[in-house]
Design an enzyme around this catalytic site. Sequence first.
Site, mmCIF file in Angstrom:
data_model
loop_
_atom_site.group_PDB
_atom_site.id
_atom_site.type_symbol
_atom_site.label_atom_id
_atom_site.label_comp_id
_atom_site.label_asym_id
_atom_site.label_seq_id
_atom_site.Cartn_x
_atom_site.Cartn_y
_atom_site.Cartn_z
ATOM 1 N N GLU A 139 0.851 -1.198 0.000
ATOM 2 C CA GLU A 139 0.000 0.000 0.000
ATOM 3 C C GLU A 139 0.879 1.238 0.000
ATOM 4 O OE1 GLU A 139 -2.457 0.486 3.500
ATOM 5 O OE2 GLU A 139 -2.929 2.529 2.888
ATOM 6 N N CYS A 382 0.333 0.464 30.385
ATOM 7 C CA CYS A 382 1.586 1.210 30.299
ATOM 8 C C CYS A 382 1.547 2.407 31.256
ATOM 9 C CB CYS A 382 1.859 1.588 28.845
ATOM 10 S SG CYS A 382 3.616 1.812 28.531
ATOM 11 N N HIS A 516 1.599 -3.334 25.915
ATOM 12 C CA HIS A 516 0.393 -2.939 25.170
ATOM 13 C C HIS A 516 -0.316 -4.165 24.603
ATOM 14 C CE1 HIS A 516 0.962 1.427 25.250
ATOM 15 N NE2 HIS A 516 2.253 1.144 25.268
ATOM 16 N N GLU A 518 -3.244 -4.469 23.642
ATOM 17 C CA GLU A 518 -4.184 -4.147 22.569
ATOM 18 C C GLU A 518 -3.585 -4.385 21.184
ATOM 19 O OE1 GLU A 518 -2.637 -2.024 24.518
ATOM 20 O OE2 GLU A 518 -2.223 -0.080 23.568
HETATM 21 N N1 GLN Z 1 5.343 7.697 29.237
HETATM 22 C C1 GLN Z 1 5.523 6.419 29.819
HETATM 23 C C2 GLN Z 1 6.898 5.849 29.542
HETATM 24 O O1 GLN Z 1 7.562 6.312 28.676
HETATM 25 C C3 GLN Z 1 4.452 5.442 29.355
HETATM 26 C C4 GLN Z 1 4.512 5.157 27.909
HETATM 27 C C5 GLN Z 1 3.266 4.493 27.407
HETATM 28 O O2 GLN Z 1 2.243 4.520 28.058
HETATM 29 N N2 GLN Z 1 3.324 3.926 26.221
HETATM 30 O O3 GLN Z 1 7.305 4.904 30.194
#
Ligand code: GLN
Length: 544
Positions: A139, A382, A516, A518
């Site tokens: 793409e 996070c 993460h 998700e």
């Molecule tokens: N700001 C935070 C860190 O750098 C959390 C980063 C995030 O939530 N992706 O650790």
Amino acid sequence: MARFIFITGGVVSSLGKGLMAASLAALLQARGYRVRIRKFDPYLNVDPGTMSPYQHGEVYVTDDGAETDLDLGHYERFTGVAARQSDNVTSGRIYQQIIQRERRGDYLGATVQVIPHVTDAIKAFALAETDDLDFVLCEIGGTVGDIESLPFIEAIRQLRNDLGRGNSVSIHVTLVPYIAAAGELKTKPTQHSVRELAALGVQPDVLVCRCEQPLPASERAKIALFCNVPKEAVIPALDAKSIYAVPVQYHEEGLDEAVLNAFGIEPAGEPNLARWTDIMDRLTNPEGEVTVGVVGKYVGLQDAYKSLNEALVHGGIANKVKVNIRWIDAEVFEHGDSDIAASLEPCHAILVPGAFGERGAEGKIASVKFARERNVPYFGICFGMQMACVEGARNLAGIEKASSTEFGPTDEPIVGIITEWMSAEGVQKREAGGDLGGTMRLGAYPAKLDGNSVVSSIYGATEISERHRHRYEVNTGYRESLEKGGLVFSGMSPDGMLPEIVERPDHPWFVGVQFHPELKSKPFDPHPLFASFIAAAVRQSRLV
Ligand code: GLN
């Protein structure tokens, strides 16, 4: 050898090219083919990692630690094929590579030019690591006619020759606007856009026409005639009620068949679309609904939380319920112009997602407190985990000044920067004041879960691997105080140095994760944490 499908867009941006690519790949996969999708972004950033989520939406992180375009998230969600660094390239990365080579003297004697050096580099990216595939979908970001995308279109033109006839197909996604005053769909923009692409040497084989009204056969025939494609290769694409309805809808409009025909392949039977019809059945016939409050910073732009939004929908699919997401700006809790309880009371569960910087942090900490005290399911991702630790430290461990060094120097760095950690490649280092681009703990890292924890029962495993994107870590020096306050460190990095998961066993559902989850959730394979979180929201909805 893999066959290549090149996807360009015309007339306007935001036509859903990425979704089209993901859906086509899913359809080819449903016919038994092995697929991979790549994104070529014409902008000059080396990667989207340093762009504001407001500019560019979410940064999607791959297992191998690349910060990529959010379309790669769609690709992975629709195909289940884990995206890699080699699936996303920008003009910035191409030029960076070429200039490094030029400085090294690799081109000694030659004048370095867009053609052939830039186009060769683009072609090399398209062709890399494609041996075990049937189809590679490429793409091209942006719209045909943009100055920035010219080298990419030129590279496609050359590749189509290099690959030989029958080994590549060009799909052009365009808009057929409806002019209400005339009561007509207009094909002219599509004609112009195809002419522009053809003038660059790329004649499309298939046209995907986004339209708000059904495309009459007469207009389809007109587009085919003027744009030099078979009528069956003009695919109408009406807005869908859910993105997960798109693969079946495109199949019904004949997209996969048109593409195979363009390759000269006789389609063998029908694709197996059971996966997609099951998802749509669950989405259209929910047995209940829940409301999840997401307390974040970029709530004005949902693309900033694309994967999160989808993972919550997947949690709903797993539980056969509709998930309503209430986006709440964390800052409103700080200004006192909205009452926390009024915003959060209607929510059956509360989630604080990833974020960077201090803005909104106090509002998030207040939301954690609300969820903890009111026994409302809480999911911290996070930054949301980090703030759950700060909240626990302040309110249950008596560490009033608890903070994160991300917000400036502090006497009580519950969350702080760590400068050395282990990855699969060995010891990694980062400097406290280092470059912001590419200096985070990025990509997949393993974690070990306590066998008696809530999360190990949710995962059904004690060893997991999840994707990270952060600079700061919860400080294990405070583990004892936090655990005394009821916040248990139930998942750690294998060396025991970095907290990966915290949970409150005395709460109906309270989990914070440093990674993460998700990013790995799929509609046909919802992430266990999201499935469990939504199940907890369902239980909560029955209480209130
Ligand atoms: N700001 C935070 C860190 O750098 C959390 C980063 C995030 O939530 N992706 O650790």
